[in-house]
Design an enzyme around this catalytic site. Structure first.
Site: not given
Lengths: 89, 489
Positions: B158-159, B266, B286, B288, B412
């Site tokens: 996602a980043t 999310q 994402s 994971h 993070c």
């Protein structure tokens, strides 16, 4: 598909589900198998039953493989599974 | 309940008995022992006043105490930090990452063991086989969000998706439009991408949120300018679980002809969503966070009306030239399988997580005074429960809850001792922001784990508050805000 065949499939799936060494996967798998068999219990349509059984058989194979893998890479037990040490020792 | 009621007398009698019996040599050990049993007895008393605990919850509590006492009997008295209880901690951090579902791993393994072809190889069967699997996964991801398979681009997570979307759109249209709108509670990778663009001459508006964590639609409307190119608002917040009014924002953006990006890392697979209905132009996903493998994510890029991006990674032109580099076929297959499972299980998962969440919130509120649930009570994903425990130092509580894997906020930023910027944006006081703990519930969490967590939290919050002079003042009825902490010079 006879009743006993379905029951055998159900028992096998429960057996392999309980083999997961990971607490969370084991609990989930057991609950999920029970749930789906209970849900499909009322199925009347022959075709739908066959479809459900076919899917269950695929899942059984997956469970067999994954339970074995889980046995190979056992992690430490979770804190809530910790056995109470017996007083005799 | 009756068992619990009977226990205090039994324990204290036993404690008295042991005090009388042990010789003076063992005084030290024994002191610890009696302290422990007294603690248990005290807890039992406090439980008597809480009749709202169900019988099942009471059994778990009783079982916990049984562990405690049996360890004590063995000699190494269980101290208040539970150092002697064996086993790894239970996992309640579903927002940082999730375990790989066995169904997902089962789908992935063939592509690690025998199907090792490069999905971009067009000249042989190895390539064709993996290409087919990759395209099937793409279709699965697309189906989960109501998109077309051609609109899905696989990334590393996602980043990367957020970076590619924000920088990509901004840089492609930079000749005409140089303004971006986002919110103060976004994930760090969105905020940092925006900051990077600011350094390159873009203007960024960071919209505030109200104390529930929601952004106001009026603010969005008013912030849009003729040169606005992109609005980026996350769907489900990673720290407090608040769900933003994405559909309404999407509608505003469509009307004003501004691209709309949403970080749905999310949200995907947990709440139903549809890119058509919500007017989403770009969406980050994402792997994971949805019980898939780490190192894979996806970006949804709308084709009609077309959204154009300047790629941040250049190379062989894979993924329509928007993200070059060989696709990691096993991970892509894992992501596809994870989406397929999520689609099938979404309803059950949501129900399961809601029940656990309700159980956790009810028990914490009934057994610990002065706790605040951060974020909106209504517009939220139930699997993310963020509590602030007043008059307790957050780090100490995290340390004390060693047998439960939880976090104070985002993974993070968990290394820093700064209070969460998300909670600060909500207007949470600094002292309360310091004491926040995020409980993440997921598909594999059980009710037993929730009960265990509540039991531990209850004990440790009480213990830490007992040590705290602030708590003592509060008990005496002193208003902490009225205290002058430093002497004037």
């Amino acid at each position: 598909m006879s009743r006993s065949e379905v029951l055998r499939l159900y028992r096998k799936m429960l057996k392999y589900s309980s083999m997961f060494s990971d607490y969370n996967f084991r609990e989930y798998s057991l609950a999920r198998v029970k749930e789906s068999f209970r849900q499909n219990k009322l199925l009347q349509d022959e075709e739908a039953i066959l479809k459900a059984v076919e899917k269950a058989q695929k899942n059984l194979q997956m469970l067999q493989r994954q339970a074995q893998i889980s046995q190979m890479f056992k992690g430490e037990r979770l804190v809530i599974e910790a056995e109470t040490p017996s007083r005799n020792k | 309940m009756s068992i619990v009621l009977r226990k205090p007398t039994k324990f204290s009698r036993f404690a008295f008995y042991s005090v009388a019996k042990f010789s003076s040599e063992k005084a030290k050990k024994q002191q610890k022992f009696t302290f422990c049993t007294q603690g248990v007895a005290k807890e039992n008393n406090s439980q008597d006043q809480k009749p709202q605990l169900s019988s099942e919850e009471a059994t778990t509590a009783a079982a916990l105490q049984q562990i405690t006492t049996s360890y004590s009997n063995k000699g190494y008295a269980l101290d208040v930090t539970e150092r002697t209880v064996l086993g790894r901690p239970i996992y309640l951090d579903a927002q940082s990452t999730t375990p790989v579902d066995p169904r997902v791993l089962d789908a992935m393994l063939p592509y690690y063991v025998s199907q090792y072809g490069n999905p971009h190889s067009r000249t042989h069967a190895y390539g064709w086989a993996t290409e087919e699997a990759v395209e099937k996964s793409r279709a699965n991801v697309a189906a989960l969000i109501g998109a077309d398979a051609k609109e899905i681009i696989f990334t590393s997570g996602a980043t990367e998706s957020n970076n590619a979307a924000i920088k990509g759109v901004a840089n492609f249209y930079k000749e005409r439009k140089r303004h971006i709108i986002t919110t103060q509670t976004e994930h760090k990778c969105v905020l940092d991408s925006c900051r990077h663009l600011q350094q390159n001459g873009f203007e960024v508006t960071y919209l505030p949120v109200n104390k529930e964590g929601l952004v106001s639609l009026e603010d969005v409307k008013n912030a849009i300018r003729p040169d606005t190119v992109l609005v980026s608002v996350m769907m489900v917040n990673n720290e407090i679980g608040v769900i933003q009014p994405v559909e309404e924002i999407g509608k505003i953006c469509r009307e004003r002809k501004v691209f709309f990006h949403t970080d749905a890392a999310q949200a995907v697979g947990k709440i139903p969503l549809d890119v058509e209905k919500m007017h989403i132009d770009l969406m980050s996903i994402s792997g994971h966070k949805i019980y898939g493998p780490k190192g894979i994510g996806a970006l949804y890029v709308r084709r009609k009306p077309r959204v154009r991006l300047e790629p941040i990674i250049n190379g062989g032109g894979q993924e329509r030239g928007l993200r070059s580099g060989t696709l990691p076929a096993p991970l892509v297959v894992g992501m596809g399988a994870a989406c397929e499972v999520c689609m099938e299980e979404m309803e059950r998962d949501y129900q399961h997580v809601s029940q656990l969440s309700e159980r956790l919130i009810r028990q914490i509120r009934s057994s610990i005074p002065h706790v605040v649930l951060n974020g909106s009570e209504v517009h939220r994903y139930p699997g993310n429960v963020n509590f602030s425990f007043a008059y307790v130092e957050g780090e100490s509580l995290l340390m004390a809850l060693k047998k439960v894997a939880v976090s104070s906020g985002s993974a993070c930023t968990s290394a820093s001792l700064e209070p969460s910027y998300v909670l600060r944006a909500l207007g949470v006081d600094e002292d309360m922001a310091h004491t926040s703990i995020r409980f993440g519930l997921g598909r594999f969490t059980t009710a037993k784990e929730v009960d265990f967590t509540v039991e531990l939290a209850k004990r440790h919050v009480a213990r830490l508050r007992d040590m705290s002079p602030l708590w003592e003042m509060v008990q005496e009825g002193i208003d902490l805000k009225s205290i002058q902490w430093t002497q004037e010079h």
